[in-house]
Scaffold this active site. Structure first.
Site, short mmCIF file in Angstrom:
data_model
loop_
_atom_site.label_atom_id
_atom_site.label_comp_id
_atom_site.label_asym_id
_atom_site.label_seq_id
_atom_site.Cartn_x
_atom_site.Cartn_y
_atom_site.Cartn_z
N TYR A 1 -0.17 -16.25 58.23
CA TYR A 1 0.94 -15.84 57.37
C TYR A 1 0.72 -16.33 55.94
O TYR A 1 0.84 -15.56 54.97
CB TYR A 1 2.26 -16.40 57.91
P1 NAD Z 1 13.53 -11.02 56.52
O1 NAD Z 1 12.63 -10.67 57.66
O2 NAD Z 1 14.94 -11.33 56.84
O3 NAD Z 1 13.49 -9.83 55.44
C1 NAD Z 1 12.33 -9.08 55.17
C2 NAD Z 1 12.70 -7.60 55.20
O4 NAD Z 1 11.54 -6.84 54.81
C3 NAD Z 1 13.12 -7.10 56.57
O5 NAD Z 1 14.42 -6.55 56.53
C4 NAD Z 1 12.08 -6.05 56.93
O6 NAD Z 1 12.58 -4.92 57.65
C5 NAD Z 1 11.56 -5.64 55.56
N1 NAD Z 1 10.20 -5.08 55.60
C6 NAD Z 1 9.09 -5.67 56.14
N2 NAD Z 1 8.05 -4.86 56.02
C7 NAD Z 1 8.50 -3.73 55.40
C8 NAD Z 1 7.88 -2.52 55.01
N3 NAD Z 1 6.58 -2.29 55.24
N4 NAD Z 1 8.63 -1.58 54.39
C9 NAD Z 1 9.96 -1.78 54.18
N5 NAD Z 1 10.59 -2.90 54.54
C10 NAD Z 1 9.87 -3.87 55.14
O7 NAD Z 1 12.83 -12.23 55.75
P2 NAD Z 1 13.42 -13.24 54.67
O8 NAD Z 1 13.53 -14.58 55.30
O9 NAD Z 1 14.59 -12.63 53.99
O10 NAD Z 1 12.19 -13.31 53.65
C11 NAD Z 1 12.10 -12.41 52.55
C12 NAD Z 1 10.80 -12.67 51.80
O11 NAD Z 1 10.76 -14.02 51.35
C13 NAD Z 1 9.53 -12.47 52.65
O12 NAD Z 1 8.55 -11.88 51.81
C14 NAD Z 1 9.13 -13.88 53.03
O13 NAD Z 1 7.73 -13.99 53.24
C15 NAD Z 1 9.57 -14.65 51.81
N6 NAD Z 1 9.88 -16.06 52.07
C16 NAD Z 1 10.94 -16.39 52.87
C17 NAD Z 1 11.25 -17.74 53.08
C18 NAD Z 1 12.40 -18.17 53.93
O14 NAD Z 1 12.59 -19.39 54.10
N7 NAD Z 1 13.20 -17.26 54.48
C19 NAD Z 1 10.48 -18.73 52.45
C20 NAD Z 1 9.38 -18.35 51.69
C21 NAD Z 1 9.11 -17.01 51.46
C1 UGA Z 2 9.90 -20.99 56.57
C2 UGA Z 2 9.92 -19.46 56.77
O1 UGA Z 2 10.04 -19.15 58.16
C3 UGA Z 2 8.68 -18.83 56.21
O2 UGA Z 2 8.83 -17.42 56.26
C4 UGA Z 2 8.50 -19.28 54.80
O3 UGA Z 2 7.40 -18.73 54.21
C5 UGA Z 2 8.42 -20.80 54.75
O4 UGA Z 2 9.64 -21.32 55.25
C6 UGA Z 2 8.25 -21.31 53.34
O5 UGA Z 2 8.91 -22.27 52.95
O6 UGA Z 2 7.42 -20.80 52.62
P1 UGA Z 2 9.08 -23.00 58.01
O7 UGA Z 2 9.09 -24.07 57.00
O8 UGA Z 2 8.09 -23.09 59.12
O9 UGA Z 2 8.88 -21.55 57.39
O10 UGA Z 2 10.59 -22.95 58.53
P2 UGA Z 2 11.18 -22.87 60.00
O11 UGA Z 2 10.69 -21.65 60.65
O12 UGA Z 2 12.63 -23.05 59.87
O13 UGA Z 2 10.51 -24.16 60.71
C7 UGA Z 2 10.70 -25.46 60.18
C8 UGA Z 2 10.17 -26.49 61.18
O14 UGA Z 2 11.01 -26.43 62.36
C9 UGA Z 2 8.75 -26.23 61.66
O15 UGA Z 2 8.06 -27.46 61.77
C10 UGA Z 2 8.92 -25.64 63.06
O16 UGA Z 2 7.88 -25.91 63.94
C11 UGA Z 2 10.20 -26.30 63.52
N1 UGA Z 2 10.95 -25.48 64.51
C12 UGA Z 2 11.28 -24.20 64.24
C13 UGA Z 2 11.31 -26.07 65.72
O17 UGA Z 2 11.02 -27.25 65.98
N2 UGA Z 2 12.00 -25.32 66.62
C14 UGA Z 2 12.35 -24.03 66.38
O18 UGA Z 2 12.99 -23.39 67.25
C15 UGA Z 2 11.99 -23.44 65.15
#
Ligand code: NAD
Ligand code: UGA
Length: 332
Positions: free
Chosen positions: A161
């Site tokens: 990822y």
């Molecule tokens: P999410 O899965 O809730 O939202 C992503 C959306 O993108 C989904 O609704 C999905 O249907 C859409 N999508 C995926 N591929 C597509 C495509 N080919 N065409 C059209 N739509 C498409 O995820 P999120 O947590 O809201 O994350 C949003 C963005 O932020 C992502 O790019 C993710 O990598 C990034 N990000 C999220 C976090 C986090 O903590 N949530 C942290 C770092 C980065």
């Molecule tokens: C999150 C998002 O899922 C990613 O899409 C994003 O890119 C990333 O943040 C980011 O900061 O860039 P992550 O930090 O792994 O990734 O967040 P969580 O999925 O909430 O996991 C956090 C920690 O909790 C990890 O160590 C994971 O192993 C742990 N975890 C998660 C558990 O112990 N149990 C669970 O059921 C889920």
């Protein structure tokens, strides 16, 4: 409850495109933009009437005259018509999540995070979109030595990822170097939480476990730490990235709430008054022990800093979840 209004939004793009608008972050961003007066074209391959997550995420946008939803896959739809006259494109669509990216699903990550982004960039260039804000990730940094990650650090992505997110942001930044490309801000979001957080993420699961009494699977010993960043803060930084004329390059969006998983569990327990039953499991490949943002660049360039602390943010997150969990008896 924390409000978007806590960040004074001085400006918002007149017309904006939000990809991934049916997702967690995208739906909050689209709503905040419409509230600030923008006309928003939301693009997502999840249909707002057929997909349960999309229905829930888009509920607050339904019927708002400033919001127009297009159900389309960025891998094959005609993107140009969606971008006409846009002042900014917020490219949040993608496949998130560290752990499922190992194995056969990698091709989906590559397709949506890299190839779809390439199509968005080509369309932005053809249409002459002035600013692209792309959702990058703290995961591009990989393992750290314990200090805060600075944008200039050499990335060491530790999961498939993370490799696709690094490729995505670097592709965008390469396009920005062309005389004809959009200016680009790549926001490295740090573990975003709050209402409507994805159900695979830790804070959602911890709060859900506390509310329902169902067990929580803990990967590793729970001492791993994250810069947990509240959704309203993330939305404010994202809008600033589109509206500050001088902003460009990679910018960390995090800082202020560094905590271990065990600390989150303690807060969830105290907020709900219920113990969480833990199921210990092995640490997952690609999960780093620590993320920590150096927020200096966001402060200097975007005039942004996080405002919602972990306790208040988790309370708001918990209240939103409690409203959905049947038979949750204790007042949130
Ligand atoms: P999410 O899965 O809730 O939202 C992503 C959306 O993108 C989904 O609704 C999905 O249907 C859409 N999508 C995926 N591929 C597509 C495509 N080919 N065409 C059209 N739509 C498409 O995820 P999120 O947590 O809201 O994350 C949003 C963005 O932020 C992502 O790019 C993710 O990598 C990034 N990000 C999220 C976090 C986090 O903590 N949530 C942290 C770092 C980065
Ligand atoms: C999150 C998002 O899922 C990613 O899409 C994003 O890119 C990333 O943040 C980011 O900061 O860039 P992550 O930090 O792994 O990734 O967040 P969580 O999925 O909430 O996991 C956090 C920690 O909790 C990890 O160590 C994971 O192993 C742990 N975890 C998660 C558990 O112990 N149990 C669970 O059921 C889920």
């Amino acid at each position: 409850m924390p409000q978007h209004e806590q960040h004074p939004t001085t400006a918002a793009p007149r017309r904006a495109v939000v990809t991934g608008s049916a997702g967690f972050i995208g739906s909050h961003l689209a709503h905040a933009l419409v509230q600030a007066g923008s006309t928003v074209i939301g693009v997502d391959r999840r249909a707002p009437s057929a997909d349960a997550t999309a229905i829930a995420n888009l509920a607050s946008l339904r019927g708002l005259p400033g919001y127009h939803h297009i159900t389309a896959d960025l891998l094959n739809c005609a993107i140009d018509p969606l971008l006409i006259d846009a002042d900014a494109v917020f490219h949040l669509a993608g496949i998130p999540g560290v752990r499922p990216s190992w194995g056969p699903q990698f091709s989906d990550y590559l397709a949506s995070n890299v190839l779809a982004t390439h199509r968005v960039l080509e369309a932005c260039t053809r249409i002459g979109v002035p600013r692209l804000v792309v959702a990058s990730s703290s995961s591009v940094y990989g393992p750290t030595d314990g200090g805060a990650s600075v944008e200039a650090d050499r990335p060491k992505p530790a999961s498939p990822y993370a490799v696709t997110k690094l490729a995505e942001e670097q592709l965008c930044l390469a396009y920005a170097e062309r005389p004809v490309g959009p200016s680009v801000v790549a926001l490295r979001y740090f573990t975003v939480y709050g209402p409507r957080q994805r159900a695979d993420m830790f804070t959602h699961r911890a709060l859900q476990a506390a509310l329902t009494g169902q067990p929580l699977r803990l990967y590793g010993d729970g001492h791993q730490r994250r810069d947990f960043t509240y959704i309203d803060d993330v939305v404010a930084a994202t809008i600033a990235a589109a509206t500050v004329p001088t902003a460009q390059g990679a910018i960390n969006v995090g800082g202020g709430s560094n905590a271990s998983l065990l600390e989150v569990i303690n807060i969830a327990t105290s907020l709900t008054g219920r113990d969480i039953q833990l199921q210990q499991d092995h640490a997952r490949s690609g999960d780093v022990l620590l993320t920590r943002a150096d927020p200096s660049r966001a402060r200097e360039v975007l005039r942004w800093q996080p405002r919602v602390d972990l306790h208040n943010g988790l309370r708001a997150h918990m209240q939103a979840l409690a409203a959905q969990v049947p038979n949750y008896s204790r007042a949130a």
